[in-house]
Design a protein around this motif. Structure first.
Motif, short mmCIF file in Angstrom:
data_model
loop_
_atom_site.label_atom_id
_atom_site.label_comp_id
_atom_site.label_asym_id
_atom_site.label_seq_id
_atom_site.Cartn_x
_atom_site.Cartn_y
_atom_site.Cartn_z
N ASN A 99 48.90 34.87 41.95
CA ASN A 99 49.36 35.71 43.05
C ASN A 99 49.00 37.18 42.86
O ASN A 99 49.07 37.96 43.79
N PHE A 100 48.63 37.54 41.64
CA PHE A 100 48.20 38.92 41.36
C PHE A 100 46.70 39.01 41.60
O PHE A 100 45.91 38.32 40.95
N THR A 101 46.30 39.84 42.54
CA THR A 101 44.88 39.95 42.85
C THR A 101 44.26 41.23 42.35
O THR A 101 43.04 41.32 42.23
N GLY A 102 45.07 42.23 42.05
CA GLY A 102 44.51 43.46 41.51
C GLY A 102 45.42 44.65 41.73
O GLY A 102 46.38 44.58 42.48
N ALA A 103 45.07 45.72 41.03
CA ALA A 103 45.83 46.97 41.14
C ALA A 103 44.88 48.13 40.87
O ALA A 103 43.89 47.97 40.17
N VAL A 104 45.22 49.27 41.42
CA VAL A 104 44.47 50.48 41.11
C VAL A 104 45.47 51.52 40.64
O VAL A 104 46.55 51.66 41.20
N VAL A 105 45.11 52.18 39.54
CA VAL A 105 45.96 53.21 38.96
C VAL A 105 45.19 54.52 38.99
O VAL A 105 44.05 54.58 38.52
N VAL A 106 45.81 55.54 39.56
CA VAL A 106 45.19 56.86 39.63
C VAL A 106 45.96 57.77 38.68
O VAL A 106 47.16 57.96 38.83
N THR A 107 45.25 58.29 37.68
CA THR A 107 45.86 59.24 36.76
C THR A 107 45.33 60.62 37.07
O THR A 107 44.57 60.81 38.02
N ARG A 108 45.69 61.57 36.27
CA ARG A 108 45.25 62.94 36.48
C ARG A 108 43.73 63.07 36.48
O ARG A 108 43.16 63.84 37.24
N ASP A 109 43.05 62.27 35.64
CA ASP A 109 41.61 62.46 35.51
C ASP A 109 40.77 61.19 35.63
O ASP A 109 39.57 61.22 35.39
N ARG A 110 41.39 60.07 35.99
CA ARG A 110 40.59 58.85 36.14
C ARG A 110 41.24 57.85 37.08
O ARG A 110 42.42 57.94 37.39
N VAL A 111 40.42 56.92 37.52
CA VAL A 111 40.88 55.83 38.37
C VAL A 111 40.55 54.53 37.64
O VAL A 111 39.42 54.33 37.19
N ILE A 112 41.55 53.67 37.52
CA ILE A 112 41.38 52.40 36.83
C ILE A 112 41.67 51.28 37.82
O ILE A 112 42.73 51.24 38.44
N LEU A 113 40.71 50.39 37.96
CA LEU A 113 40.84 49.21 38.81
C LEU A 113 41.09 48.04 37.88
O LEU A 113 40.28 47.74 37.02
N SER A 114 42.23 47.39 38.03
CA SER A 114 42.61 46.28 37.16
C SER A 114 42.61 45.00 37.98
O SER A 114 43.33 44.89 38.97
N MET A 115 41.78 44.05 37.55
CA MET A 115 41.64 42.80 38.30
C MET A 115 41.92 41.62 37.38
O MET A 115 41.70 41.69 36.17
N ARG A 116 42.39 40.52 37.97
CA ARG A 116 42.75 39.31 37.21
C ARG A 116 41.50 38.63 36.67
O ARG A 116 40.50 38.46 37.37
N ALA A 117 41.56 38.22 35.42
CA ALA A 117 40.46 37.46 34.81
C ALA A 117 40.35 36.11 35.51
O ALA A 117 41.35 35.51 35.90
N GLY A 118 39.13 35.64 35.70
CA GLY A 118 38.92 34.34 36.33
C GLY A 118 39.05 34.34 37.84
O GLY A 118 38.97 33.30 38.48
N GLN A 119 39.21 35.49 38.42
CA GLN A 119 39.36 35.63 39.87
C GLN A 119 38.03 35.28 40.56
O GLN A 119 36.97 35.65 40.07
N PRO A 120 38.07 34.55 41.66
CA PRO A 120 36.83 34.26 42.39
C PRO A 120 36.11 35.56 42.76
O PRO A 120 36.74 36.55 43.15
N ASP A 121 34.79 35.56 42.66
CA ASP A 121 34.00 36.77 42.92
C ASP A 121 34.24 37.35 44.31
O ASP A 121 34.37 38.57 44.46
N CYS A 122 34.32 36.49 45.32
CA CYS A 122 34.51 37.00 46.69
C CYS A 122 35.87 37.68 46.84
O CYS A 122 35.99 38.70 47.53
N GLU A 123 36.91 37.12 46.21
CA GLU A 123 38.23 37.74 46.27
C GLU A 123 38.23 39.07 45.52
O GLU A 123 38.73 40.07 46.01
N ARG A 124 37.62 39.08 44.34
CA ARG A 124 37.57 40.30 43.54
C ARG A 124 36.87 41.41 44.32
O ARG A 124 37.32 42.54 44.36
N ASP A 125 35.77 41.09 44.94
CA ASP A 125 34.99 42.07 45.69
C ASP A 125 35.81 42.65 46.84
O ASP A 125 35.89 43.87 47.01
N ALA A 126 36.41 41.79 47.64
CA ALA A 126 37.17 42.24 48.81
C ALA A 126 38.40 43.06 48.41
O ALA A 126 38.68 44.12 48.99
N VAL A 127 39.12 42.59 47.40
CA VAL A 127 40.34 43.29 46.99
C VAL A 127 39.99 44.63 46.34
O VAL A 127 40.64 45.64 46.60
N ALA A 128 38.95 44.66 45.52
CA ALA A 128 38.55 45.92 44.88
C ALA A 128 38.21 46.97 45.93
O ALA A 128 38.64 48.11 45.84
#
Length: 104
Positions: A51-80
């Motif tokens: 049920n977890f498809t991804g998250a984005v964390v914005v810090t003072r100096d960087r952006v981190i995109l965190s995605m689930r391992a093994g996620q289908p490529d099409c889902e990863r692409d769209a959610v990112a």
């Protein structure tokens, strides 16, 4: 007099968001090229729940995109791209059900 609630501003640190990032570029650029262009770090999440498809964390100096391992490529692409659009204030259509975005 300006109503601050009505002003669209980036959630990224000042100077981070590229000027003029269009929906077309966000949706059509190869994802790895886009991440490099935006200086976004892509990390595999330790969350294995399907049920977890991804998250984005914005810090003072960087952006981190965190995605689930093994996620289908099409889902990863769209959610990112949807997550990046959200933090960069790029107008995009909402993701289809059952996807939902939440801010914490």
């Amino acid at each position: 007099m300006t109503k601050f609630d009505d002003v669209q501003t980036s959630k990224l640190p000042t100077g981070y968001a590229p000027l003029g990032l269009s929906p077309e570029h966000l949706l059509n650029a190869p994802l790895l090229d886009l991440l490099s262009e935006l200086d976004v770090t892509l990390d595999e999440s330790s969350i294995a729940d399907a049920n977890f498809t991804g998250a984005v964390v914005v810090t003072r100096d960087r952006v981190i995109l965190s995605m689930r391992a093994g996620q289908p490529d099409c889902e990863r692409d769209a959610v990112a791209r949807a997550l990046l659009g959200r933090v960069l204030n790029v107008p995009l259509s909402p993701l289809p059900e059952p996807y939902r975005m939440s801010e914490v």
